[in-house]
Scaffold this active site. Structure first.
Site, PDB file in Angstrom:
ATOM      1  N   ARG A 128      15.930  48.080 -35.234  1.00 42.59           N
ATOM      2  CA  ARG A 128      15.737  49.008 -36.351  1.00 42.59           C
ATOM      3  C   ARG A 128      14.785  48.391 -37.361  1.00 42.59           C
ATOM      4  O   ARG A 128      14.656  47.171 -37.449  1.00 42.59           O
ATOM      5  CB  ARG A 128      17.056  49.349 -37.022  1.00 42.59           C
ATOM      6  CG  ARG A 128      17.828  48.182 -37.673  1.00 42.59           C
ATOM      7  CD  ARG A 128      17.417  47.846 -39.090  1.00 42.59           C
ATOM      8  NE  ARG A 128      18.325  46.900 -39.729  1.00 42.59           N
ATOM      9  CZ  ARG A 128      17.959  46.034 -40.650  1.00 42.59           C
ATOM     10  NH1 ARG A 128      16.707  45.929 -41.024  1.00 42.59           N
ATOM     11  NH2 ARG A 128      18.846  45.223 -41.200  1.00 42.59           N
ATOM     12  N   GLU A 236      21.117  51.819 -46.889  1.00 42.97           N
ATOM     13  CA  GLU A 236      20.677  50.721 -47.776  1.00 42.97           C
ATOM     14  C   GLU A 236      19.192  50.837 -48.111  1.00 42.97           C
ATOM     15  O   GLU A 236      18.751  50.484 -49.207  1.00 42.97           O
ATOM     16  CB  GLU A 236      20.994  49.385 -47.118  1.00 42.97           C
ATOM     17  CG  GLU A 236      20.634  48.185 -47.949  1.00 42.97           C
ATOM     18  CD  GLU A 236      21.029  46.874 -47.283  1.00 42.97           C
ATOM     19  OE1 GLU A 236      22.147  46.766 -46.750  1.00 42.97           O
ATOM     20  OE2 GLU A 236      20.204  45.941 -47.312  1.00 42.97           O
ATOM     21  N   ARG A 240      16.198  54.119 -42.223  1.00 45.43           N
ATOM     22  CA  ARG A 240      16.403  53.076 -41.216  1.00 45.43           C
ATOM     23  C   ARG A 240      16.054  53.752 -39.895  1.00 45.43           C
ATOM     24  O   ARG A 240      16.723  54.715 -39.495  1.00 45.43           O
ATOM     25  CB  ARG A 240      17.853  52.579 -41.210  1.00 45.43           C
ATOM     26  CG  ARG A 240      18.214  51.691 -42.420  1.00 45.43           C
ATOM     27  CD  ARG A 240      17.853  50.252 -42.125  1.00 45.43           C
ATOM     28  NE  ARG A 240      17.967  49.335 -43.228  1.00 45.43           N
ATOM     29  CZ  ARG A 240      18.991  48.501 -43.451  1.00 45.43           C
ATOM     30  NH1 ARG A 240      20.056  48.537 -42.671  1.00 45.43           N
ATOM     31  NH2 ARG A 240      18.951  47.634 -44.438  1.00 45.43           N
ATOM     32  N   CYS A 283      17.076  45.056 -49.988  1.00 44.71           N
ATOM     33  CA  CYS A 283      17.622  43.707 -49.948  1.00 44.71           C
ATOM     34  C   CYS A 283      16.501  42.719 -49.614  1.00 44.71           C
ATOM     35  O   CYS A 283      15.781  42.912 -48.630  1.00 44.71           O
ATOM     36  CB  CYS A 283      18.721  43.617 -48.893  1.00 44.71           C
ATOM     37  SG  CYS A 283      19.544  42.019 -48.838  1.00 44.71           S
ATOM     38  N   THR A 285      16.617  40.049 -48.182  1.00 40.73           N
ATOM     39  CA  THR A 285      16.775  39.419 -46.866  1.00 40.73           C
ATOM     40  C   THR A 285      15.996  40.167 -45.785  1.00 40.73           C
ATOM     41  O   THR A 285      15.711  39.611 -44.737  1.00 40.73           O
ATOM     42  CB  THR A 285      18.256  39.379 -46.422  1.00 40.73           C
ATOM     43  OG1 THR A 285      18.738  40.725 -46.288  1.00 40.73           O
ATOM     44  CG2 THR A 285      19.122  38.636 -47.409  1.00 40.73           C
ATOM     45  N   ARG A 292      15.521  44.380 -37.676  1.00 43.82           N
ATOM     46  CA  ARG A 292      16.636  43.685 -37.051  1.00 43.82           C
ATOM     47  C   ARG A 292      16.698  44.154 -35.607  1.00 43.82           C
ATOM     48  O   ARG A 292      16.867  45.341 -35.345  1.00 43.82           O
ATOM     49  CB  ARG A 292      17.959  43.968 -37.763  1.00 43.82           C
ATOM     50  CG  ARG A 292      19.130  43.221 -37.151  1.00 43.82           C
ATOM     51  CD  ARG A 292      20.437  43.396 -37.912  1.00 43.82           C
ATOM     52  NE  ARG A 292      21.419  42.401 -37.455  1.00 43.82           N
ATOM     53  CZ  ARG A 292      22.140  42.494 -36.338  1.00 43.82           C
ATOM     54  NH1 ARG A 292      22.030  43.545 -35.557  1.00 43.82           N
ATOM     55  NH2 ARG A 292      22.980  41.530 -35.985  1.00 43.82           N
ATOM     56  N   ARG A 324      26.967  37.552 -34.388  1.00 40.40           N
ATOM     57  CA  ARG A 324      28.149  38.145 -34.990  1.00 40.40           C
ATOM     58  C   ARG A 324      28.910  38.892 -33.915  1.00 40.40           C
ATOM     59  O   ARG A 324      28.455  39.015 -32.786  1.00 40.40           O
ATOM     60  CB  ARG A 324      27.781  39.040 -36.174  1.00 40.40           C
ATOM     61  CG  ARG A 324      26.946  40.255 -35.836  1.00 40.40           C
ATOM     62  CD  ARG A 324      26.397  40.850 -37.141  1.00 40.40           C
ATOM     63  NE  ARG A 324      25.947  42.219 -36.986  1.00 40.40           N
ATOM     64  CZ  ARG A 324      25.244  42.886 -37.912  1.00 40.40           C
ATOM     65  NH1 ARG A 324      24.929  42.306 -39.048  1.00 40.40           N
ATOM     66  NH2 ARG A 324      24.868  44.116 -37.713  1.00 40.40           N
ATOM     67  N   GLU A 329      28.468  43.717 -38.900  1.00 46.85           N
ATOM     68  CA  GLU A 329      28.446  42.649 -39.897  1.00 46.85           C
ATOM     69  C   GLU A 329      29.888  42.279 -40.262  1.00 46.85           C
ATOM     70  O   GLU A 329      30.703  43.148 -40.498  1.00 46.85           O
ATOM     71  CB  GLU A 329      27.668  43.132 -41.145  1.00 46.85           C
ATOM     72  CG  GLU A 329      27.072  42.013 -41.981  1.00 46.85           C
ATOM     73  CD  GLU A 329      26.084  42.522 -43.071  1.00 46.85           C
ATOM     74  OE1 GLU A 329      25.919  43.735 -43.232  1.00 46.85           O
ATOM     75  OE2 GLU A 329      25.493  41.651 -43.751  1.00 46.85           O
TER      76      GLU A 329
HETATM   77  N1  ARG Z   1      24.087  41.569 -50.945  1.00 52.35           N
HETATM   78  C1  ARG Z   1      24.792  40.857 -49.920  1.00 52.35           C
HETATM   79  C2  ARG Z   1      24.658  39.387 -50.200  1.00 52.35           C
HETATM   80  O1  ARG Z   1      23.887  39.012 -51.036  1.00 52.35           O
HETATM   81  C3  ARG Z   1      24.323  41.249 -48.539  1.00 52.35           C
HETATM   82  C4  ARG Z   1      23.095  40.583 -48.005  1.00 52.35           C
HETATM   83  C5  ARG Z   1      22.640  40.879 -46.607  1.00 52.35           C
HETATM   84  N2  ARG Z   1      23.154  42.052 -45.971  1.00 52.35           N
HETATM   85  C6  ARG Z   1      22.592  43.248 -46.065  1.00 52.35           C
HETATM   86  N3  ARG Z   1      23.185  44.264 -45.458  1.00 52.35           N
HETATM   87  N4  ARG Z   1      21.459  43.431 -46.701  1.00 52.35           N
HETATM   88  O2  ARG Z   1      25.358  38.593 -49.581  1.00 52.35           O
END
Ligand code: ARG
Length: 378
Positions: A128, A236, A240, A283, A285, A292, A324, A329
């Site tokens: 995704r 999020e 996606r 996010c 990350t 992903r 995981r 998650e």
């Molecule tokens: N906000 C959470 C943290 O800082 C999630 C981080 C990663 N996961 C996500 N679904 N973006 O730990």
């Protein structure tokens, strides 16, 4: 810190709270890189914005990242805090150029796990990407009206996609009262089939960031007739976009996503993108490729029948993979030691790089699993 007002009294409280988080939760990257002098140097409206960006990490001290962008511009405007956090998480030294590149050429190559072992010809695979449109705030800052406006805009694109011979399908909305709204039973069936996303307010990080607000308004999913190309709306990230398959042909899976992404992208305004960070995501990350890619590998030997992920996690980290449980998650290993493996990197790696990492990592873990089977006889 439910509704940060940005007054100086609140600011002092927040600063003290972040200092305490830094001491108790050294893994919280927001707290690690928060600089009280930088914060004090901002004018009141910017302080207020920054407090909202880091709200999830303050409210949830156990956060790993501890921040979500609320506008694509946040990454540049608040780079003094966010850039060090991003570099820390993604392992990029200060001063090193990030300049995200994209490359999907691997999707045209041959990359089939079944060629390694026919036993891998039916693994469950998914890839995704997160995408957001520059014309809207990111989900944490969207009003209910904007969520609905956004959904209406993408629904128009889906109406075109529905007629496409390759990607034809239908749009299922969760917004009450729309022509394509589905009922609770259909929703639960799609969740159980791992197609639709769960009610996001169950995720305390998303809830604190305002990302799950106004549920279920503006939420929905497009699904192709073959149920192998899906688009989540209003999770999020605004979008996606994903491809799913049972098989071993990783390149084919990537090609399916690349083609669907091109097709859908052509029907929408441009995705938010930064020359430095690549595709903009809520996010930090997920920045870069925002991708992903994962597959479910049965590793009963390495996980002691699913009881212990320790050994797999250790082997996987050397292969730049995260592991995981197969149920998502924060879940344990599934039945028969089924684990979900996924390349950890998103940023400063290309789409092709992620594909190769997944393929090579799966092959390496599989051969470790086989070695365990073939333990030397006494
Ligand atoms: N906000 C959470 C943290 O800082 C999630 C981080 C990663 N996961 C996500 N679904 N973006 O730990």
């Amino acid at each position: 810190m439910k509704s940060p007002q940005g007054t100086s009294d609140d600011s002092d409280l927040v600063k003290a709270r972040i200092r305490a988080i830094r001491a108790a939760h050294p893994g919280n990257l927001m707290a690690r890189h928060f600089d009280a002098d930088y914060f004090a140097s901002l004018d009141a409206p910017k302080r207020d914005r920054l407090l909202r960006i880091i709200g999830s990490g303050v409210e949830n001290p156990d956060s790993q990242m501890g921040a979500y962008a609320r506008d694509a511009e946040d990454y540049d405007e608040f780079a003094a805090l966010l850039d060090p956090m991003i570099r820390d998480y993604h392992g990029i030294a200060e001063g090193e150029d990030i300049a995200q590149q994209h490359d999907w050429s691997g999707a045209s190559s041959r990359c089939d796990l079944a060629a390694i072992d026919p036993a891998l010809s039916g693994v469950s695979m998914r890839v995704r990407v997160g995408r957001n449109l520059g014309g809207f705030p990111l989900p944490g800052a969207m009003t209910q009206a904007q969520r609905l406006e956004f959904e209406a805009l993408v629904a128009e694109a889906f109406a075109v996609l529905r007629e496409d011979p390759q990607f034809g399908g239908h749009y299922l909305s969760l917004t009450p009262g729309l022509p394509h709204t589905i009922g609770e039973a259909e929703y639960q069936r799609r969740v159980a089939a791992h197609q639709m996303f769960k009610d996001m307010s169950g995720d305390k990080y998303l809830r604190a960031a305002g990302i799950s607000a106004d549920w279920p308004y503006g939420r929905g999913m497009y699904v192709s007739g073959a149920e192998d190309f899906l688009v989540w709306v209003g999770e999020e990230d605004q979008l996606r976009i994903m491809a799913m398959a049972r098989g071993g042909d990783v390149a084919r899976l990537f090609a399916r996503l690349r083609d669907g992404l091109e097709r859908l992208g052509g029907l929408l305004p441009p995705f938010a993108h930064s020359p430095r960070y690549g595709y903009i995501t809520s996010c930090p990350t997920n920045l870069g490729t925002a991708m992903r890619a994962s597959l479910h590998l049965p590793l009963p030997g390495l996980t002691a029948g699913g009881a212990d992920l320790g050994a797999v996690k250790k082997a996987a980290s050397g292969l730049r993979l995260t592991v995981r449980g197969a149920a998502g998650e924060h879940s344990g290993a599934g039945q028969g030691g089924l684990v979900d493996i996924s390349p950890r990197a998103r940023l400063r790696i290309t789409e092709t790089g992620i594909m190769r990492c997944l393929y090579e990592g799966a092959a390496a873990l599989w051969s470790l699993e086989q070695e365990g089977d073939a333990a030397p006889a006494p």
